[in-house]
Motif scaffolding. Structure first.
Motif, PDB file in Angstrom:
ATOM      1  N   LEU A   8       0.859  -1.184   0.000  1.00 59.66           N
ATOM      2  CA  LEU A   8       0.000   0.000   0.000  1.00 59.66           C
ATOM      3  C   LEU A   8       0.891   1.229   0.000  1.00 59.66           C
ATOM      4  O   LEU A   8       1.717   1.409   0.902  1.00 59.66           O
ATOM      5  CB  LEU A   8      -0.898   0.032   1.242  1.00 59.66           C
ATOM      6  N   ASN A   9       0.742   2.073  -1.031  1.00 60.29           N
ATOM      7  CA  ASN A   9       1.523   3.301  -1.074  1.00 60.29           C
ATOM      8  C   ASN A   9       0.609   4.515  -1.041  1.00 60.29           C
ATOM      9  O   ASN A   9      -0.554   4.449  -1.441  1.00 60.29           O
ATOM     10  CB  ASN A   9       2.438   3.318  -2.305  1.00 60.29           C
ATOM     11  N   ALA A  10       1.129   5.622  -0.526  1.00 60.90           N
ATOM     12  CA  ALA A  10       0.368   6.871  -0.468  1.00 60.90           C
ATOM     13  C   ALA A  10       1.292   8.040  -0.741  1.00 60.90           C
ATOM     14  O   ALA A  10       2.490   8.001  -0.417  1.00 60.90           O
ATOM     15  CB  ALA A  10      -0.310   7.046   0.886  1.00 60.90           C
ATOM     16  N   ASP A  11       0.743   9.088  -1.342  1.00 66.30           N
ATOM     17  CA  ASP A  11       1.478  10.326  -1.594  1.00 66.30           C
ATOM     18  C   ASP A  11       1.466  11.156  -0.317  1.00 66.30           C
ATOM     19  O   ASP A  11       0.392  11.547   0.168  1.00 66.30           O
ATOM     20  CB  ASP A  11       0.816  11.114  -2.726  1.00 66.30           C
ATOM     21  N   LEU A  12       2.649  11.437   0.216  1.00 62.00           N
ATOM     22  CA  LEU A  12       2.751  12.117   1.506  1.00 62.00           C
ATOM     23  C   LEU A  12       3.650  13.350   1.406  1.00 62.00           C
ATOM     24  O   LEU A  12       4.341  13.564   0.417  1.00 62.00           O
ATOM     25  CB  LEU A  12       3.298  11.155   2.559  1.00 62.00           C
ATOM     26  N   GLY A  13       3.598  14.168   2.448  1.00 67.87           N
ATOM     27  CA  GLY A  13       4.416  15.376   2.468  1.00 67.87           C
ATOM     28  C   GLY A  13       3.949  16.424   1.483  1.00 67.87           C
ATOM     29  O   GLY A  13       4.723  17.309   1.097  1.00 67.87           O
ATOM     30  N   GLU A  14       2.689  16.347   1.082  1.00 68.73           N
ATOM     31  CA  GLU A  14       2.194  17.263   0.056  1.00 68.73           C
ATOM     32  C   GLU A  14       1.656  18.563   0.670  1.00 68.73           C
ATOM     33  O   GLU A  14       0.486  18.900   0.552  1.00 68.73           O
ATOM     34  CB  GLU A  14       1.133  16.571  -0.797  1.00 68.73           C
ATOM     35  N   GLY A  15       2.556  19.250   1.340  1.00 70.35           N
ATOM     36  CA  GLY A  15       2.252  20.569   1.866  1.00 70.35           C
ATOM     37  C   GLY A  15       3.362  21.511   1.475  1.00 70.35           C
ATOM     38  O   GLY A  15       4.297  21.148   0.762  1.00 70.35           O
ATOM     39  N   PHE A  16       3.290  22.748   1.957  1.00 64.90           N
ATOM     40  CA  PHE A  16       4.365  23.703   1.669  1.00 64.90           C
ATOM     41  C   PHE A  16       4.284  24.824   2.696  1.00 64.90           C
ATOM     42  O   PHE A  16       3.255  25.503   2.801  1.00 64.90           O
ATOM     43  CB  PHE A  16       4.236  24.271   0.255  1.00 64.90           C
ATOM     44  N   GLY A  17       5.361  24.975   3.473  1.00 64.62           N
ATOM     45  CA  GLY A  17       5.344  26.004   4.500  1.00 64.62           C
ATOM     46  C   GLY A  17       4.257  25.740   5.530  1.00 64.62           C
ATOM     47  O   GLY A  17       4.167  24.666   6.108  1.00 64.62           O
ATOM     48  N   ARG A  18       3.393  26.727   5.735  1.00 68.54           N
ATOM     49  CA  ARG A  18       2.316  26.605   6.724  1.00 68.54           C
ATOM     50  C   ARG A  18       1.108  25.848   6.181  1.00 68.54           C
ATOM     51  O   ARG A  18       0.172  25.550   6.921  1.00 68.54           O
ATOM     52  CB  ARG A  18       1.881  27.999   7.187  1.00 68.54           C
ATOM     53  N   HIS A  41       6.288  19.714  -6.858  1.00 65.08           N
ATOM     54  CA  HIS A  41       4.826  19.894  -6.938  1.00 65.08           C
ATOM     55  C   HIS A  41       4.256  20.220  -5.560  1.00 65.08           C
ATOM     56  O   HIS A  41       3.163  20.773  -5.437  1.00 65.08           O
ATOM     57  CB  HIS A  41       4.132  18.665  -7.520  1.00 65.08           C
ATOM     58  N   ALA A  42       4.991  19.859  -4.530  1.00 62.96           N
ATOM     59  CA  ALA A  42       4.631  20.109  -3.130  1.00 62.96           C
ATOM     60  C   ALA A  42       5.838  19.718  -2.299  1.00 62.96           C
ATOM     61  O   ALA A  42       6.802  19.137  -2.804  1.00 62.96           O
ATOM     62  CB  ALA A  42       3.397  19.303  -2.727  1.00 62.96           C
ATOM     63  N   GLY A  43       5.763  20.027  -1.011  1.00 64.08           N
ATOM     64  CA  GLY A  43       6.846  19.649  -0.122  1.00 64.08           C
ATOM     65  C   GLY A  43       7.878  20.750   0.032  1.00 64.08           C
ATOM     66  O   GLY A  43       8.100  21.558  -0.877  1.00 64.08           O
ATOM     67  N   ASP A  44       8.494  20.799   1.187  1.00 66.41           N
ATOM     68  CA  ASP A  44       9.601  21.710   1.463  1.00 66.41           C
ATOM     69  C   ASP A  44      10.584  20.956   2.353  1.00 66.41           C
ATOM     70  O   ASP A  44      10.281  19.855   2.831  1.00 66.41           O
ATOM     71  CB  ASP A  44       9.092  22.996   2.139  1.00 66.41           C
ATOM     72  N   PRO A  45      11.782  21.494   2.568  1.00 66.21           N
ATOM     73  CA  PRO A  45      12.790  20.738   3.317  1.00 66.21           C
ATOM     74  C   PRO A  45      12.325  20.230   4.682  1.00 66.21           C
ATOM     75  O   PRO A  45      12.562  19.067   5.040  1.00 66.21           O
ATOM     76  CB  PRO A  45      13.944  21.735   3.446  1.00 66.21           C
ATOM     77  N   SER A  46      11.659  21.071   5.451  1.00 65.84           N
ATOM     78  CA  SER A  46      11.235  20.647   6.788  1.00 65.84           C
ATOM     79  C   SER A  46      10.175  19.554   6.723  1.00 65.84           C
ATOM     80  O   SER A  46      10.184  18.607   7.523  1.00 65.84           O
ATOM     81  CB  SER A  46      10.710  21.845   7.583  1.00 65.84           C
ATOM     82  N   THR A  47       9.259  19.672   5.760  1.00 69.42           N
ATOM     83  CA  THR A  47       8.236  18.642   5.591  1.00 69.42           C
ATOM     84  C   THR A  47       8.872  17.327   5.168  1.00 69.42           C
ATOM     85  O   THR A  47       8.525  16.249   5.678  1.00 69.42           O
ATOM     86  CB  THR A  47       7.194  19.078   4.553  1.00 69.42           C
ATOM     87  N   MET A  48       9.801  17.401   4.233  1.00 63.09           N
ATOM     88  CA  MET A  48      10.494  16.195   3.771  1.00 63.09           C
ATOM     89  C   MET A  48      11.227  15.517   4.920  1.00 63.09           C
ATOM     90  O   MET A  48      11.146  14.293   5.094  1.00 63.09           O
ATOM     91  CB  MET A  48      11.465  16.558   2.638  1.00 63.09           C
ATOM     92  N   ARG A  49      11.920  16.311   5.739  1.00 60.12           N
ATOM     93  CA  ARG A  49      12.642  15.747   6.879  1.00 60.12           C
ATOM     94  C   ARG A  49      11.686  15.087   7.866  1.00 60.12           C
ATOM     95  O   ARG A  49      11.928  13.971   8.338  1.00 60.12           O
ATOM     96  CB  ARG A  49      13.446  16.851   7.585  1.00 60.12           C
ATOM     97  N   ARG A  50      10.579  15.761   8.152  1.00 59.45           N
ATOM     98  CA  ARG A  50       9.616  15.248   9.125  1.00 59.45           C
ATOM     99  C   ARG A  50       8.985  13.937   8.646  1.00 59.45           C
ATOM    100  O   ARG A  50       8.859  12.973   9.419  1.00 59.45           O
ATOM    101  CB  ARG A  50       8.540  16.301   9.375  1.00 59.45           C
ATOM    102  N   VAL A  51       8.595  13.880   7.384  1.00 58.63           N
ATOM    103  CA  VAL A  51       7.965  12.661   6.862  1.00 58.63           C
ATOM    104  C   VAL A  51       8.964  11.510   6.827  1.00 58.63           C
ATOM    105  O   VAL A  51       8.629  10.369   7.173  1.00 58.63           O
ATOM    106  CB  VAL A  51       7.353  12.914   5.470  1.00 58.63           C
TER     107      VAL A  51
END
Length: 258
Positions: A8-18, A41-51
């Motif tokens: 099962l795969n899901a697209d994650l970290g699809e945010g940006f900033g706030r 298309h989405a994601g930023d360094p902090s989001t990528m690190r957190r996920v």
């Protein structure tokens, strides 16, 4: 289908900033592979690190979800990018995610295109070759050939196999299929299936029987080692849990692809 098993795969970290879109923490309790947005298309360094940290903590495989450079359009707008430039952009995205995956004690384990790029490389050999060149150029395959996740029969998987990269076929329970086994474009009516019961039924059919109902109502064969659960739909985590439960009840084992 005897001894059925599926990832099962899901697209994650699809945010940006706030701004956030996906419920990453909840979905990482359900899925076995995480397609992490790499900033285009989405994601930023902090989001990528957190996920990546959450995925590593829960034993979920980390995949680079690469895209055209299209933050405003969420990577879903058709673009014409010169092949060598696209290859560099693919390598750049994988490399960026690899930094955070390594920091979390894990690594990038596979690559999956997103949105317009995903659809483009189904039939476009030049763009498919550019994606594969970017994967090789990234150097992320230092631990071995980097698997490519994509649609069965796509040019992308054909090109990847041709250079020795493992390929993993996937299917979508919440997307409408054409008779040819391709996805109905999102711009067309009913391209996305919103009825949870129907999505669950389709998920079991794909995993257990290798079939899915195409437009018009007749079943077509689908070959899938991984099933995508879209993370940007309302109630995605709850639906993912229901899908996983239905798969277990149908005798389908859920585990990451090798």
């Amino acid at each position: 289908m005897a001894d059925a098993v599926i990832d099962l795969n899901a697209d994650l970290g699809e945010g940006f900033g706030r701004w956030t879109l996906t419920d990453d923490e909840a979905l990482l309790s359900v899925v076995t592979s995480a397609n992490v947005a790499c900033g285009f298309h989405a994601g930023d360094p902090s989001t990528m690190r957190r996920v990546c940290a959450l995925a590593a903590e829960r034993g979920v495989r980390i995949g680079a979800q690469v895209s055209y450079r299209d933050l405003a359009g969420f990577g879903r707008r058709a673009m014409d990018v010169p092949p060598d430039e696209l290859a560099d952009e693919i390598a750049y995205q994988i490399g960026a995610l690899q930094v955070f995956a390594r920091d979390a004690g894990s690594r990038v384990s596979y690559v999956k295109p997103h949105g317009a790029l995903y659809n483009r490389v189904v039939a476009d050999a030049d763009q498919a070759e550019a994606v594969v060149t970017g994967i090789l150029r990234s150097g992320a395959a230092g631990d071995g050939p980097l698997p490519v996740l994509g649609l069965p029969g796509s040019r992308l998987l054909t090109v990847a196999e041709g250079v020795g990269l493992p390929v993993v076929t996937e299917a979508f329970a919440d997307r409408a299929y054409t008779w040819a086994g391709t996805l109905v474009p999102r711009r067309e009516p009913d391209a996305v299936i919103h009825d949870p019961e129907k999505v669950i039924t389709r998920a079991v059919g794909i995993a257990r029987d290798g079939t899915v109902e195409a437009v018009g109502g007749e079943p077509i064969a689908v070959e899938a080692r991984s099933l995508c659960v879209h993370g940007d739909t309302p109630g995605a985590a709850q639906l993912a849990w229901r899908i996983r439960g239905a798969l277990a009840s149908a005798g389908v084992r859920v585990e990451a692809f090798a």
